[in-house]
Design a protein around this motif. Sequence first.
Motif: not given
Length: 320
Positions: A38-65
Amino acid sequence: MKIIKNSLALVGIVCVSGLFIFAMQKSPEPESDDALSDYLLGKDDPIVNNYNVYALEMPKDLNFAGEAVPINDPDIYERMDRELLVNTYWQSNGLLMFKRAKKYFPIIEPILKKNGIPDDFKYLAVIESGLIQTAKSPAGASGMWQIMAATGRENGLEVNSNVDERYNIEKATEVACDYLKNAKDNLGSWTKAAAAYNAGNAGVSRRLEEQKVASYYDLLLGEETGRYVFRIVALKEILSNPDKYGFNFNKSHLYKEVPTYKVKVDTAVTDFAQFAKQFGINYKILKLHNPWLRESFLNNSSKKLYEIEIPEKGYYKTLP
């Protein structure tokens, strides 16, 4: 001059199945085979069933070159957050990037350094081709740096049905360096030079003038170019900090560069399968190390000097 029409953007396209985004964090396993199905087929809601997806903290010093990404701007913050999330939670692709980087960055890095190009540009190759040496876009851009045929020829590469040096990593990296140096001279910053690799010098310059701004981050651009630098920065951040983003591996999991030596050839080669046998390898292995050889023979009517890479003994099964 436009070096790319359509980059592959192999990194930064999220998988819509939902499968990849739940694998990284240590979440509860489904309690039964039915639950797993059911999980692989998307039949269960992962958030309701505690399949955790975490937000990311934005790094403070991102730069390019060395040029800061202005994440205090809410628009820039959201666009950067998108690329970090997409590329963090596409775990299978991310692990492949770590594996390939170990193999190919040692080839790219010294060429960038020799040409005075910031090391961060190696991540441009990551988003262009996924570090796949034989990558080819629908528009015909080819090789790890996704160079168009006309651009390759204009910059001294041989591009035809018999030999295509866009697939030669060293030579293609040199061409990319020349383009980027020229773009930096024309546009004034490495960030805009990176954008120009995707949209062309003239394209970026015209939009800066039309919109009366000076920074890439202030431009309103199409989807691909508008995400381009953010993708590069995201891959730089993730590949530089595997533990921080939940990628677990050790050195034995990474792909290794096979040591090679060069054999000089200034004549035609009628049969590369027979040629390869002289060095204890087969045709497949010869082509793996020399994908710029596009056919099973080499015409070479001009007597040009080519250098063909041959792997050192002991890395592949030798022929009887």
